[in-house]
Design a protein around this motif. Structure first.
Motif, PDB file in Angstrom:
ATOM      1  N   ALA A  34       2.408  -9.138  -6.375  1.00  0.00           N
ATOM      2  CA  ALA A  34       2.822  -9.746  -7.642  1.00  0.00           C
ATOM      3  C   ALA A  34       2.577 -11.249  -7.636  1.00  0.00           C
ATOM      4  O   ALA A  34       2.182 -11.835  -8.658  1.00  0.00           O
ATOM      5  N   LEU A  35       2.793 -11.888  -6.478  1.00  0.00           N
ATOM      6  CA  LEU A  35       2.537 -13.327  -6.356  1.00  0.00           C
ATOM      7  C   LEU A  35       1.055 -13.631  -6.511  1.00  0.00           C
ATOM      8  O   LEU A  35       0.670 -14.553  -7.250  1.00  0.00           O
ATOM      9  N   TYR A  36       0.203 -12.867  -5.834  1.00  0.00           N
ATOM     10  CA  TYR A  36      -1.240 -13.076  -5.946  1.00  0.00           C
ATOM     11  C   TYR A  36      -1.706 -12.889  -7.389  1.00  0.00           C
ATOM     12  O   TYR A  36      -2.618 -13.577  -7.852  1.00  0.00           O
ATOM     13  N   GLN A  37      -1.095 -11.951  -8.083  1.00  0.00           N
ATOM     14  CA  GLN A  37      -1.458 -11.733  -9.478  1.00  0.00           C
ATOM     15  C   GLN A  37      -1.196 -12.986 -10.304  1.00  0.00           C
ATOM     16  O   GLN A  37      -2.004 -13.366 -11.156  1.00  0.00           O
ATOM     17  N   LYS A  38      -0.058 -13.651 -10.046  1.00  0.00           N
ATOM     18  CA  LYS A  38       0.243 -14.887 -10.763  1.00  0.00           C
ATOM     19  C   LYS A  38      -0.783 -15.970 -10.467  1.00  0.00           C
ATOM     20  O   LYS A  38      -1.037 -16.841 -11.303  1.00  0.00           O
ATOM     21  N   GLN A  39      -1.351 -15.913  -9.262  1.00  0.00           N
ATOM     22  CA  GLN A  39      -2.324 -16.923  -8.853  1.00  0.00           C
ATOM     23  C   GLN A  39      -3.756 -16.514  -9.201  1.00  0.00           C
ATOM     24  O   GLN A  39      -4.701 -17.186  -8.776  1.00  0.00           O
ATOM     25  N   ASP A  40      -3.899 -15.417  -9.964  1.00  0.00           N
ATOM     26  CA  ASP A  40      -5.221 -14.905 -10.365  1.00  0.00           C
ATOM     27  C   ASP A  40      -6.084 -14.515  -9.164  1.00  0.00           C
ATOM     28  O   ASP A  40      -7.324 -14.544  -9.237  1.00  0.00           O
ATOM     29  N   ARG A  41      -5.426 -14.099  -8.073  1.00  0.00           N
ATOM     30  CA  ARG A  41      -6.133 -13.591  -6.892  1.00  0.00           C
ATOM     31  C   ARG A  41      -6.115 -12.060  -6.997  1.00  0.00           C
ATOM     32  O   ARG A  41      -5.439 -11.371  -6.242  1.00  0.00           O
ATOM     33  N   ILE A  42      -6.864 -11.548  -7.956  1.00  0.00           N
ATOM     34  CA  ILE A  42      -6.733 -10.156  -8.366  1.00  0.00           C
ATOM     35  C   ILE A  42      -7.122  -9.185  -7.251  1.00  0.00           C
ATOM     36  O   ILE A  42      -6.430  -8.189  -7.009  1.00  0.00           O
ATOM     37  N   ALA A  43      -8.217  -9.450  -6.582  1.00  0.00           N
ATOM     38  CA  ALA A  43      -8.659  -8.536  -5.524  1.00  0.00           C
ATOM     39  C   ALA A  43      -7.628  -8.469  -4.397  1.00  0.00           C
ATOM     40  O   ALA A  43      -7.311  -7.383  -3.888  1.00  0.00           O
ATOM     41  N   GLU A  44      -7.099  -9.634  -4.000  1.00  0.00           N
ATOM     42  CA  GLU A  44      -6.093  -9.660  -2.937  1.00  0.00           C
ATOM     43  C   GLU A  44      -4.791  -8.994  -3.395  1.00  0.00           C
ATOM     44  O   GLU A  44      -4.122  -8.320  -2.603  1.00  0.00           O
ATOM     45  N   ALA A  45      -4.462  -9.186  -4.663  1.00  0.00           N
ATOM     46  CA  ALA A  45      -3.252  -8.568  -5.199  1.00  0.00           C
ATOM     47  C   ALA A  45      -3.357  -7.050  -5.133  1.00  0.00           C
ATOM     48  O   ALA A  45      -2.422  -6.363  -4.688  1.00  0.00           O
ATOM     49  N   ARG A  46      -4.500  -6.528  -5.558  1.00  0.00           N
ATOM     50  CA  ARG A  46      -4.690  -5.078  -5.542  1.00  0.00           C
ATOM     51  C   ARG A  46      -4.663  -4.539  -4.114  1.00  0.00           C
ATOM     52  O   ARG A  46      -4.077  -3.485  -3.838  1.00  0.00           O
ATOM     53  N   GLN A  47      -5.280  -5.254  -3.201  1.00  0.00           N
ATOM     54  CA  GLN A  47      -5.306  -4.830  -1.805  1.00  0.00           C
ATOM     55  C   GLN A  47      -3.885  -4.772  -1.230  1.00  0.00           C
ATOM     56  O   GLN A  47      -3.534  -3.820  -0.514  1.00  0.00           O
ATOM     57  N   ALA A  48      -3.061  -5.775  -1.532  1.00  0.00           N
ATOM     58  CA  ALA A  48      -1.689  -5.803  -1.028  1.00  0.00           C
ATOM     59  C   ALA A  48      -0.876  -4.634  -1.573  1.00  0.00           C
ATOM     60  O   ALA A  48      -0.136  -3.968  -0.834  1.00  0.00           O
ATOM     61  N   GLU A  49      -1.013  -4.361  -2.874  1.00  0.00           N
ATOM     62  CA  GLU A  49      -0.255  -3.269  -3.484  1.00  0.00           C
ATOM     63  C   GLU A  49      -0.716  -1.908  -2.958  1.00  0.00           C
ATOM     64  O   GLU A  49       0.116  -1.011  -2.720  1.00  0.00           O
ATOM     65  N   GLN A  50      -2.008  -1.735  -2.770  1.00  0.00           N
ATOM     66  CA  GLN A  50      -2.511  -0.465  -2.250  1.00  0.00           C
ATOM     67  C   GLN A  50      -2.057  -0.245  -0.811  1.00  0.00           C
ATOM     68  O   GLN A  50      -1.731   0.886  -0.424  1.00  0.00           O
ATOM     69  N   ARG A  51      -2.015  -1.305  -0.042  1.00  0.00           N
ATOM     70  CA  ARG A  51      -1.507  -1.174   1.328  1.00  0.00           C
ATOM     71  C   ARG A  51      -0.027  -0.809   1.300  1.00  0.00           C
ATOM     72  O   ARG A  51       0.428   0.034   2.084  1.00  0.00           O
ATOM     73  N   ALA A  52       0.731  -1.435   0.404  1.00  0.00           N
ATOM     74  CA  ALA A  52       2.156  -1.135   0.279  1.00  0.00           C
ATOM     75  C   ALA A  52       2.360   0.329  -0.081  1.00  0.00           C
ATOM     76  O   ALA A  52       3.204   1.019   0.511  1.00  0.00           O
ATOM     77  N   LEU A  53       1.583   0.827  -1.023  1.00  0.00           N
ATOM     78  CA  LEU A  53       1.710   2.220  -1.456  1.00  0.00           C
ATOM     79  C   LEU A  53       1.403   3.170  -0.303  1.00  0.00           C
ATOM     80  O   LEU A  53       2.068   4.205  -0.138  1.00  0.00           O
ATOM     81  N   GLY A  54       0.425   2.828   0.506  1.00  0.00           N
ATOM     82  CA  GLY A  54       0.043   3.677   1.626  1.00  0.00           C
ATOM     83  C   GLY A  54       1.082   3.748   2.725  1.00  0.00           C
ATOM     84  O   GLY A  54       1.058   4.683   3.540  1.00  0.00           O
ATOM     85  N   LEU A  55       1.983   2.786   2.774  1.00  0.00           N
ATOM     86  CA  LEU A  55       3.024   2.778   3.802  1.00  0.00           C
ATOM     87  C   LEU A  55       4.195   3.696   3.469  1.00  0.00           C
ATOM     88  O   LEU A  55       4.972   4.057   4.354  1.00  0.00           O
ATOM     89  N   LEU A  56       4.324   4.075   2.200  1.00  0.00           N
ATOM     90  CA  LEU A  56       5.472   4.877   1.795  1.00  0.00           C
ATOM     91  C   LEU A  56       5.258   6.349   2.145  1.00  0.00           C
ATOM     92  O   LEU A  56       4.141   6.854   2.063  1.00  0.00           O
ATOM     93  N   PRO A  57       6.331   7.049   2.510  1.00  0.00           N
ATOM     94  CA  PRO A  57       6.210   8.485   2.782  1.00  0.00           C
ATOM     95  C   PRO A  57       5.950   9.247   1.492  1.00  0.00           C
ATOM     96  O   PRO A  57       6.160   8.714   0.391  1.00  0.00           O
ATOM     97  N   PRO A  58       5.505  10.517   1.601  1.00  0.00           N
ATOM     98  CA  PRO A  58       5.203  11.299   0.389  1.00  0.00           C
ATOM     99  C   PRO A  58       6.401  11.452  -0.543  1.00  0.00           C
ATOM    100  O   PRO A  58       6.238  11.534  -1.756  1.00  0.00           O
ATOM    101  N   GLU A  59       7.613  11.489   0.024  1.00  0.00           N
ATOM    102  CA  GLU A  59       8.820  11.624  -0.788  1.00  0.00           C
ATOM    103  C   GLU A  59       9.781  10.510  -0.422  1.00  0.00           C
ATOM    104  O   GLU A  59       9.777   9.990   0.689  1.00  0.00           O
ATOM    105  N   GLY A  60      10.644  10.180  -1.358  1.00  0.00           N
ATOM    106  CA  GLY A  60      11.609   9.114  -1.115  1.00  0.00           C
ATOM    107  C   GLY A  60      11.080   7.768  -1.574  1.00  0.00           C
ATOM    108  O   GLY A  60       9.929   7.621  -1.972  1.00  0.00           O
ATOM    109  N   ASP A  61      11.952   6.763  -1.522  1.00  0.00           N
ATOM    110  CA  ASP A  61      11.595   5.388  -1.911  1.00  0.00           C
ATOM    111  C   ASP A  61      10.990   5.338  -3.314  1.00  0.00           C
ATOM    112  O   ASP A  61      10.020   4.612  -3.576  1.00  0.00           O
TER     113      ASP A  61
END
Length: 209
Positions: free
Chosen positions: A161-188
């Motif tokens: 979300a911070l990178y998005q504010k700074q218009d660092r779109i590629a880095e923002a997407r990479q951070a969010e996709q990594r975050a999503l990949g860390l979550l288990p299939p259920e929960g959270d």
């Protein structure tokens, strides 16, 4: 099952207040536990009152109690809901000082406090300070391995979300996709929803609404 948790924490608090000294650590921890349920339920005034009482008891009678920085961190979260960001920052810095003093700067509590402080800095539009705090928190959670996965995902979501504010779109997407990949299939589910929302905003901002 928050109503069940509330009843149990209330029973524990009532028993401890009846059988233990008012300033005991156990009473303070019970106040914090009940307050956390209130916070989750959105009962912010009740949560704040209990947490402030818990902090006061610990600071006055048990300044080295190991649970004090956790209670301080919880209180700061409630203060943010009242838009009292300066006071919340002061409380969080007290927690960080405690961890440093007791050589606990590599633990989960320290990382959570850093992440929360980063959110406050971001709210106050100090994006450089927020970025430094997030990066420090990420390092701690990475070192914790599996024990730090969920906290790492939450911090990466904030970074995206911070990178998005700074218009660092590629880095923002990479951070969010990594975050999503860390979550288990259920929960959270709430964190998952936040990450998906952030990804949606990033994709839209990148020109593909």
């Amino acid at each position: 099952r928050y109503p069940d948790a509330e009843r149990m924490f209330r029973s524990a608090l009532d028993w401890r207040q009846k059988n233990l000294p008012a300033a005991s650590t156990e009473v303070a921890y019970s106040l914090n536990n009940l307050a956390e349920v209130y916070r989750i339920e959105g009962r912010d005034w009740e949560a704040r009152k209990l947490m402030e009482t818990a902090v006061q008891h610990l600071q006055e009678s048990h300044a080295d109690a190991p649970g004090l920085p956790i209670v301080l961190t919880n209180l700061s979260s409630v203060l943010c809901r009242f838009n009292q960001f300066d006071q919340a920052e002061e409380v969080l810095r007290s927690a960080l000082i405690f961890y440093d003093k007791h050589q606990q700067a590599a633990g989960r509590g320290y990382g959570v406090a850093l992440n929360n402080l980063g959110q406050i800095s971001e709210t106050k539009n100090d994006l450089q300070a927020a970025s430094r705090l997030y990066e420090q928190a990420i390092g701690i959670f990475e070192d914790l391995g599996d024990r730090g996965k969920t906290d790492l995902a939450a911090t990466l979501a904030n970074v995206g979300a911070l990178y998005q504010k700074q218009d660092r779109i590629a880095e923002a997407r990479q951070a969010e996709q990594r975050a999503l990949g860390l979550l288990p299939p259920e929960g959270d589910m709430l964190l998952r929803a936040e990450i998906l929302r952030n990804l949606g905003n990033i994709v839209a901002k990148g020109g593909n609404p």
